[in-house]
Design an enzyme around this catalytic site. Structure first.
Site, short mmCIF file in Angstrom:
data_model
loop_
_atom_site.label_atom_id
_atom_site.label_comp_id
_atom_site.label_asym_id
_atom_site.label_seq_id
_atom_site.Cartn_x
_atom_site.Cartn_y
_atom_site.Cartn_z
N GLU A 33 0.84 -1.20 0.00
CA GLU A 33 0.00 0.00 0.00
C GLU A 33 0.87 1.25 0.00
O GLU A 33 0.49 2.28 -0.56
CB GLU A 33 -0.94 0.00 1.21
CG GLU A 33 -2.05 1.03 1.10
CD GLU A 33 -3.09 0.90 2.20
OE1 GLU A 33 -4.28 1.11 1.91
OE2 GLU A 33 -2.73 0.60 3.35
N HIS A 43 7.24 -27.36 2.80
CA HIS A 43 6.56 -28.46 2.13
C HIS A 43 5.60 -27.94 1.06
O HIS A 43 4.68 -28.65 0.64
CB HIS A 43 5.82 -29.32 3.16
CG HIS A 43 6.74 -29.91 4.19
ND1 HIS A 43 7.36 -31.13 4.02
CD2 HIS A 43 7.20 -29.42 5.37
CE1 HIS A 43 8.13 -31.38 5.07
NE2 HIS A 43 8.05 -30.35 5.90
N LYS A 91 -12.93 2.40 -3.48
CA LYS A 91 -14.06 2.81 -2.64
C LYS A 91 -15.10 3.57 -3.46
O LYS A 91 -16.31 3.32 -3.36
CB LYS A 91 -13.58 3.71 -1.50
CG LYS A 91 -12.75 3.03 -0.43
CD LYS A 91 -12.33 4.05 0.62
CE LYS A 91 -11.41 3.47 1.67
NZ LYS A 91 -10.97 4.50 2.65
#
Length: 545
Positions: free
Chosen positions: A351, A382, A510
């Site tokens: 960000e 793994h 937004k």
């Protein structure tokens, strides 16, 4: 070309990057490499010897930093200058962990007294809740905290609380809600008793869509379960700048904690946004968290570039991104309590430095923020460690581990540490074809098969990593660790000449989300947007594909 890439130092680094020896050779020819390329500060030890770097590399990187006015930019941040130029704001999260004796000026006034007043207010509130003095509407003490926020108001408190689990008050539980997906809050509310639950709403505007929606749902649940509107003040507090909206909601003005424009969301856990942390671990431990971060602030502000831990880490990350085309950086935490840190550092870095124009609006012609990802050891060994060892991409790694465990059971920690150190060694040295072939010498395979399998077992090595150690995971060492990554992020942004403290990409999302919400609620099908968006909105309105 930008001024940065035109500079003689940048050009020298580009040429030098093609001539750095394999790390095997660097270690073989210098027995003192670890001593020369490790550094201790603020309860942390950084081993950066397993990097594709020589003394010449570091000299060039430090010159690049100096020529980019890094030291002056560091001073400007700590002095409260307006370095977030697009929003015309100072950047003073460091003031949140300052000492009471300091004086820090922002917008013409000393902000330290207000910071200290807020900490004292938090102290009183935490004491009231944890002592049982704070009662719910039926007279019962609080047992559960629900922290409602999004972004930095959510991730910081959640990850720090998770990391400091050994320090929790056993009488309290904390639940974190961020996603606007109704499933998230519904599943949390199923676990709770309204008589003993306290909600903390964290939103600077008291209007952030996800946070307000979840808070309204929490209040509806509270009222439906028997609480009255007049009881809301006993079960809801807020961290916000909008006192009027919070009081209209039903929150007592005395239970509203401030937020300031000079603190960005992803840097806010040190403020009253950290109230859930303080409730869980107590104010003494919360202040220790601040103290650890403050120690790193002092180190960053005062240590010379060549002995400065955030500077060294930032420069090395830049080295790989800009001169080796590294597109990602992996954070590997060898401590279960620190398993959430990669996600926190992901938000912090991506960000902050996911930008493509310089401060004066010029398009950059170099890579900026990498993709930050990771997980906890040894699980990753793994899974994605395979790509680290034998994949075609160069992915620098940070290994983080406490030397002492909070849960010293049998040989668990010995095995954890051996895996951590073994991975850094394997990434550095790899395995040659001759070594792989020698390992197969006594196998029943034919000579041709041995040659083939040996090729598959070759690992090039020369994969860079840092190792960060601490004696034990404590509030203080965690504070120092998080501040280290904050400042590391700043270092890169300062050299790239970008604004690490705005987030216009977040804001666009937004704005468009609100527009789409209005169209979803409209009476007619959507036909005003692009074909894809129209179709998706209309399918959602139909409720089936």
């Amino acid at each position: 070309m930008t001024l940065l890439t035109q500079s003689s130092t940048w050009q020298a680094l580009s040429a030098h990057s093609k001539n750095v020896p394999h790390m095997r050779e660097l270690f073989a020819t210098d027995a003192a490499r670890f001593n020369k390329m490790s550094l201790s500060a603020c309860g942390l030890l950084l081993d950066y010897s397993k990097n594709k770097a020589t003394a010449e590399t570091l000299d060039l990187l430090f010159t690049l930093a100096s020529n980019s006015q890094l030291e002056a930019k560091i001073k400007a941040m700590f002095a409260g200058e307006i370095i977030n130029t697009t929003e015309k704001r100072a950047v003073l999260h460091t003031a949140l962990r300052s000492t009471a004796e300091q004086s820090i000026i922002a917008e013409g006034q000393d902000i330290v007294p207000e910071v200290q007043q807020t900490l004292n207010k938090m102290q009183g509130f935490v004491s009231s809740v944890t002592s049982g003095q704070w009662k719910g509407y039926t007279g019962k003490a609080i047992t559960d905290i629900v922290s409602i926020g999004i972004g930095g108001s959510f991730l910081g408190p959640k990850i720090v609380s998770q990391a400091l689990r050994p320090y929790w008050n056993p009488e309290l539980k904390c639940h974190f809600v961020a996603n606007v997906d109704g499933t998230s809050i519904s599943e949390k509310l199923k676990l709770l008793d309204p008589e003993t639950t306290l909600f903390i709403m964290s939103s600077k505007s008291f209007g952030t869509q996800e946070t307000l929606t979840n808070t309204l749902t929490a209040r509806e649940w509270f009222l439906a379960k028997g609480g009255l509107q007049s009881d809301v003040a006993k079960h809801f507090v807020a961290v916000t700048s909008n006192i009027a909206k919070a009081t209209d909601f039903g929150i007592d003005a005395d239970n509203i904690f401030p937020m300031w424009d000079w603190v960005g969301g992803r840097y806010s856990l040190w403020s009253a946004i950290g109230l859930p942390i303080a409730l869980l671990i107590g104010m003494d431990n919360f202040r220790a968290l601040l103290s650890g971060a403050h120690q790193m602030d002092e180190h960053f502000a005062n240590a010379p570039l060549t002995e400065n831990m955030p500077v060294i880490m930032g420069l090395l990350s830049l080295w790989y991104g800009n001169f080796f085309n590294a597109q990602s950086h992996v954070v590997l935490t060898y401590d279960h309590y620190l398993r959430g840190l990669p996600a926190y550092f992901q938000q912090l870095d991506m960000e902050s430095n996911g930008k493509s124009v310089t401060l004066n609006g010029t398009d950059v012609d170099y890579s900026t923020g990498p993709v930050i990802w990771g997980g906890e050891g040894t699980n990753g060994q793994h899974a994605y460690h395979q790509l680290l060892h034998q994949g075609t991409a160069l992915i620098p790694a940070d290994f983080i581990m406490p030397l002492q465990s909070h849960n010293p059971i049998g040989e668990h920690h010995d095995q954890l540490a051996s895996n951590c150190f073994g991975q850094t060694q394997a990434l550095m040295q790899g395995r040659t074809f001759d070594e792989a072939l020698a390992e197969l010498a006594n196998s029943a395979l034919s000579a041709t098969e041995k040659q083939l399998i040996a090729k598959h077992k070759v690992m090039p090595g020369n994969k860079p990593s840092n190792t960060l150690l601490m004696d034990k995971l404590t509030p203080s060492t965690l504070g120092a660790l998080i501040a280290l990554y904050e400042h590391r992020t700043f270092v890169q942004g300062a050299i790239w000449d970008i604004n690490s403290f705005d987030q216009w990409g977040v804001e666009l999302g937004k704005d468009l989300g609100n527009d789409v919400l209005a169209r979803i609620g409209a009476t007619q099908d959507c036909d005003a947007l692009d074909a894809s968006s129209n179709a998706l909105i209309n399918l959602y309105r139909q409720g089936k594909i």
